[in-house]
Design an enzyme around this catalytic site. Structure first.
Site, short mmCIF file in Angstrom:
data_model
loop_
_atom_site.label_atom_id
_atom_site.label_comp_id
_atom_site.label_asym_id
_atom_site.label_seq_id
_atom_site.Cartn_x
_atom_site.Cartn_y
_atom_site.Cartn_z
N LYS A 1 -22.28 31.31 6.75
CA LYS A 1 -22.47 30.01 6.38
C LYS A 1 -21.68 29.65 5.17
O LYS A 1 -21.03 28.68 5.33
CB LYS A 1 -23.83 29.62 6.03
CG LYS A 1 -24.70 29.59 7.39
CD LYS A 1 -26.09 29.65 7.60
CE LYS A 1 -26.78 29.76 8.90
NZ LYS A 1 -27.84 30.77 9.16
N ASP B 1 -33.59 35.45 0.60
CA ASP B 1 -32.47 35.17 1.75
C ASP B 1 -31.64 34.07 1.16
O ASP B 1 -32.32 32.86 1.12
CB ASP B 1 -33.34 34.93 3.04
CG ASP B 1 -32.50 34.47 4.03
OD1 ASP B 1 -31.25 34.51 3.91
OD2 ASP B 1 -33.10 34.17 5.28
N TRP C 1 -36.68 30.25 8.97
CA TRP C 1 -36.28 31.20 8.57
C TRP C 1 -37.34 32.17 7.77
O TRP C 1 -37.53 33.52 8.16
CB TRP C 1 -34.96 31.41 7.85
CG TRP C 1 -33.75 30.68 8.82
CD1 TRP C 1 -33.10 29.41 8.60
CD2 TRP C 1 -33.43 31.49 10.00
NE1 TRP C 1 -32.28 29.54 9.65
CE2 TRP C 1 -32.47 30.36 10.59
CE3 TRP C 1 -33.69 32.42 10.98
CZ2 TRP C 1 -31.92 30.46 11.61
CZ3 TRP C 1 -33.12 32.58 12.10
CH2 TRP C 1 -32.03 31.75 12.50
C1 LIG Z 1 -28.66 31.37 9.72
C2 LIG Z 1 -29.84 31.98 8.64
C3 LIG Z 1 -30.53 33.11 9.19
C4 LIG Z 1 -30.26 33.88 10.40
O1 LIG Z 1 -28.94 34.49 10.31
P1 LIG Z 1 -28.34 35.53 11.50
O2 LIG Z 1 -27.09 36.03 10.73
O3 LIG Z 1 -28.12 34.72 12.72
O4 LIG Z 1 -29.25 36.63 11.83
C5 LIG Z 1 -31.36 33.58 8.12
N1 LIG Z 1 -31.89 32.90 6.88
C6 LIG Z 1 -31.07 31.66 6.69
C7 LIG Z 1 -31.69 31.31 5.44
C8 LIG Z 1 -30.09 31.11 7.62
O5 LIG Z 1 -29.69 29.95 7.33
#
Ligand SMILES: *Cc1c(COP(=O)(O)O)cnc(C)c1O
Length: 356
Positions: free
Chosen positions: A192, A168, A101
């Protein structure tokens, strides 16, 4: 059979949240209308949005210098939206590359300005978090991924720097207490640890906005979203509602202190069990291990398929490692009860007795 949901995302949500969300689809708060058929500018939705925003501020202990936005697009949209709003064409942003990511995030940022990757652990398959690296003092911001969902590492001490911090936090948002007011911008896809797919949480300190020269398309412009109170266009109403319910649940359960204690307990139980087991190996640097996603391997690769078969048979869902990493990944988000971890540890013992 009881299922244990270790999915990495979308992932397990608290049972009371699912029950209330299901009821709201049929009859929202005894209005006789479905939540899916009410306008986003009604007082009903205004209340939902306001409670969600207030809960974020309360849980993260943020003052009024921060704005809370619920936006479309998933975390991947933020890979673009962050630099679009914060990085001028000739300026430099510092990025940490600690996995899938973070790697995508800096590549996307390089479409908008200069990027300096200041920390990168790809030399050891992203199995650790760099420490003590240099951050250029004139960087527009430092971007990091607080929890590397795929590789199973997590920041346990955020870097000390005067450069604005951007994170993030998609896969460990609201999982533990921290000094969230050290960050200038935090974003997370909801699916998540916070709710249903389809919405992003963006927490932004107002003072970092309005500094880039480029023209930002309206729907991508954080300032315009702030002015519109997250209602520039139709927000993902249902996804915002599920996030609000999850935030309410976290507060009722005791907030981030309570989540932190539980997540510590669950992850210690699992890592201790793996470390004591002769068949399994958890190669992530011990001090950087994630409390959310444990990544580990069978020392004898030939045992992986039988182990995954056993997991399937015993109702352990979502434990196959990410396609580029392989092995086993057990995700233990806030809503996962400790009983699921205990059952998984019992299964490890059982498998080892059979194959050890
Ligand atoms: C799952 C995830 C993403 C991607 O998320 P989307 O909503 O599918 O765009 C980005 N960063 C992290 C840390 C993630 O776990």
């Amino acid at each position: 059979m009881k299922l244990h949901n270790f999915n990495s995302g979308p992932s397990i949500l608290p049972q009371p949240v699912l029950t209330q969300a299901a009821e709201a689809v049929l009859n929202y708060n005894n209005t006789g209308l479905s939540l899916l058929e009410i306008g986003h500018r009604t007082a009903w939705f205004q209340e939902i949005l306001q409670e969600a925003k207030d809960s974020v501020k309360q849980l993260m202990e943020l003052d009024d210098s921060y704005e809370i936005l619920f936006l479309h697009g998933g975390a991947t949209t933020q890979f673009m939206q962050v630099p679009m709003n914060l990085l001028d064409t000739h300026a430099t942003a510092a990025y940490c590359d600690h996995g899938v990511w973070g790697n995508k995030a800096w590549k996307e940022a390089s479409l908008f300005g200069k990027v300096k990757v200041v920390a990168d652990s790809s030399d050891q398959q992203y199995r650790y978090i760099n420490k003590g690296f240099d951050i250029p003092s004139d960087a527009a911001y430092l971007h990091l991924t607080s929890n590397n969902t795929v590789e199973g590492t997590q920041w346990h001490n955020f870097p000390e720097t005067a450069v604005p911090l951007v994170a993030d936090m998609s896969s460990d948002i609201f999982s533990r207490p921290a000094n969230y007011n050290r960050f200038s911008l935090i974003y997370a896809g909801a699916q998540k640890n916070m709710g249903a797919a389809g919405v992003n949480l963006v927490v932004v300190k107002k003072e970092i906005l309005g500094k880039v020269a480029r023209t930002i398309p309206t729907i991508m412009n954080y300032q315009k979203h702030i002015e519109a109170g997250s209602l520039m266009n139709t927000p993902p109403v249902f996804a915002v509602y599920v996030s609000m319910l999850t935030l309410r649940w976290i507060i009722q359960e005791g907030g981030l202190d309570a989540m932190g204690i539980r997540n510590q307990k669950k992850s210690s139980l699992l890592y201790d069990t793996i470390d004591a087991n002769p068949l399994f190996d958890a190669p992530v640097a011990v001090e950087d291990r994630s409390q959310m996603n444990a990544v580990f391997f069978l020392k004898d690769h030939a045992l992986e398929a039988p182990f995954l078969d056993l997991c399937k048979k015993e109702g352990m869902i979502g434990v196959k490692g990410y396609r580029t990493v392989g092995g086993i990944r057990v995700s233990m988000y806030n809503a996962l009860p400790i009983e699921s971890v205990t059952s998984f540890c019992d299964l490890l013992h059982f498998f080892t007795q059979k194959h050890g």
